[in-house]
Scaffold this active site. Structure first.
Site, PDB file in Angstrom:
ATOM      1  CG  HIS A 258      24.433  69.257  59.985  1.00 25.85           C
ATOM      2  ND1 HIS A 258      24.334  70.124  61.044  1.00 25.85           N
ATOM      3  CD2 HIS A 258      24.232  68.033  60.511  1.00 25.85           C
ATOM      4  CE1 HIS A 258      24.104  69.456  62.157  1.00 25.85           C
ATOM      5  NE2 HIS A 258      24.045  68.190  61.870  1.00 25.85           N
ATOM      6  CB  CYS A 259      21.886  74.152  58.863  1.00 23.35           C
ATOM      7  SG  CYS A 259      23.471  74.378  59.682  1.00 23.35           S
ATOM      8  CG  LEU A 260      18.457  75.448  55.396  1.00 20.13           C
ATOM      9  CD1 LEU A 260      18.089  75.964  54.018  1.00 20.13           C
ATOM     10  CD2 LEU A 260      17.738  76.261  56.453  1.00 20.13           C
ATOM     11  CG  ASP A 263      19.479  73.488  62.300  1.00 24.62           C
ATOM     12  OD1 ASP A 263      19.957  72.376  62.579  1.00 24.62           O
ATOM     13  OD2 ASP A 263      20.170  74.475  62.026  1.00 24.62           O
TER      14      ASP A 263
END
Length: 421
Positions: A258-260, A263
């Site tokens: 979900h992050c890289l 974001d």
């Protein structure tokens, strides 16, 4: 304290359980009733969190999962840990706004609300605070405390958890910072105070964008080094021997989770909206990482062709669907590799011991491929075995023993039939 954690996913559930272990009375709220029922039965749906960690907290009453917002009334601390996806390239704060609106309806004077969801600078003070004020009739800083403390979860690195990862804390004023800091000091080993919420929000984006850009650097270097006949992996290992001024990153088939993949877009969107300029290095990194799954599929096709085997009709076995040593299939790189190989006509199979066939989200991540186990028979029957994620549970000696051709994106195998990304 009476603690509410809104969102019982990869971020919210570990926090809720850790707070309950610390002795707080914790309500874990989620709109997904399937998750709530499983948690209420002491069952887990996240591999890194065993059910044995949940059951005693249910038994002693320090943790209670619910999907009823009325049970949230009277909280001392409420933490928002919900997804912040992208929609048409722009931040989608609908889950954050929904959570903030719900907490506003059950807010009592003197309580503290903390945003943990990753977002762009200015969200806490410009979106969450005004929304709560408008729906509760209270004023942030006067009637309730408000702050931001970004999550730093890394499920694929179990040696780092809530207890030993320094926690950034911030508040809209001194009293809010004190309240936020006081809570987190009861559940983590170290807090790091940041002077403002915007700076803490930016720090979180910087952490992940740093990784994203450096992964893109070695990914693009891997593509060019292969074309020029130089071993990029050996060069990276050699550079990694320097004890200062270099941090080792390795190539791969792209970035997942979900992050890289998400974001850095928040950062570029914030910069472009604020100053009207592109964040060029991040945009370029996105292009490189986005194209890596297609590059992997192309290299696989080329490898098959060099062995007198067309990719059309070839049996391809992909090892890894979730991120390394996790069951997290969000933004799966494997899904894009599958899509491209199937477009080229390959018969694609996928093996991942961390992802059961009935797991939520698996069907979408499989993109029409067949899920199998990495048995000796499956390995031997594949025209090519592609190592996309190097789960420790894979037996790579067995892969080399039985597979006729291996394309390894993680450099975990060696042999005459092995080709490295």
């Amino acid at each position: 304290m009476r603690v509410v954690v809104v969102g019982q996913g990869y971020v919210g559930l570990p926090l809720a359980l850790r707070a309950a272990e610390a002795g707080h009375q914790v309500i874990g709220y989620d709109t997904d009733e399937w998750k709530v029922k499983r948690l209420a039965n002491g069952e887990t749906y996240i591999n890194s969190i065993p059910g044995a960690d949940i059951a005693p907290l249910l038994a002693n009453g320090t943790y209670r999962p619910t999907s009823d917002e009325n049970e949230l009334r009277g909280f001392d601390i409420a933490v928002i840990s919900v997804p912040t996806p992208l929609r048409d390239g722009a931040p989608d704060l609908s889950y954050v706004e929904s959570a903030a609106g719900m907490l506003a309806r059950v807010l009592s004077p003197g309580a503290t609300i903390v945003l943990e969801s990753t977002t762009y600078p200015g969200t806490t003070t410009g979106v969450v605070g005004p929304l709560i004020e408008s729906q509760s009739g209270m004023v942030a800083g006067r009637d309730f405390h408000l702050g931001f403390s970004p999550e730093r979860m890394a499920p694929q690195q179990p040696e780092w958890g809530l207890h030993n990862t320094p926690k950034l804390v911030s508040g809209i004023d001194d009293a809010s910072l004190e309240a936020v800091d006081a809570f987190y000091r009861t559940v983590v080993g170290q807090t790091v105070r940041v002077s403002g919420c915007a700076e803490a929000e930016l720090a979180k984006l910087l952490e992940n964008t740093f990784r994203f850009v450096n992964i893109a650097l070695v990914n693009e270097l891997a593509v060019h080094s292969h074309a020029l006949g130089v071993d990029v992996w050996e060069a990276i290992e050699a550079a990694g021997s320097k004890p200062f001024g270099f941090m080792k990153f390795t190539p791969g088939p792209g970035v997942a989770g979900h992050c890289l993949p998400i974001d850095p877009h928040y950062l570029t969107w914030w910069v472009e909206r604020g100053v009207g300029r592109r964040f060029q290095i991040v945009d370029s990194a996105y292009d490189v990482n986005h194209d890596m799954p297609l590059y992997v599929a192309r290299r696989v096709a080329e490898g098959l062709n060099s062995r007198a085997r067309s990719v059309r009709g070839a049996r391809v076995l992909l090892l890894g669907l979730a991120r390394r040593n996790t069951d997290d299939v969000r933004e799966s790189v494997t899904a894009r590799v599958i899509r491209e190989l199937r477009r080229l006509g390959a018969d694609v199979h996928v093996a991942d011991p961390h992802v059961p066939a009935e797991a939520l989200g698996t069907r979408e991540a499989l993109e029409g491929a067949r899920q199998v186990e990495a048995t000796p028979a499956e390995l031997a029957s594949a025209d090519v075995v592609v190592v996309l994620e190097d789960h420790d549970s894979f037996d790579f000696d067995e892969v080399v023993q039985h597979a006729g051709y291996v394309f390894d994106c993680r450099r975990r195998t060696h042999g005459a039939q092995v080709e490295i990304l």
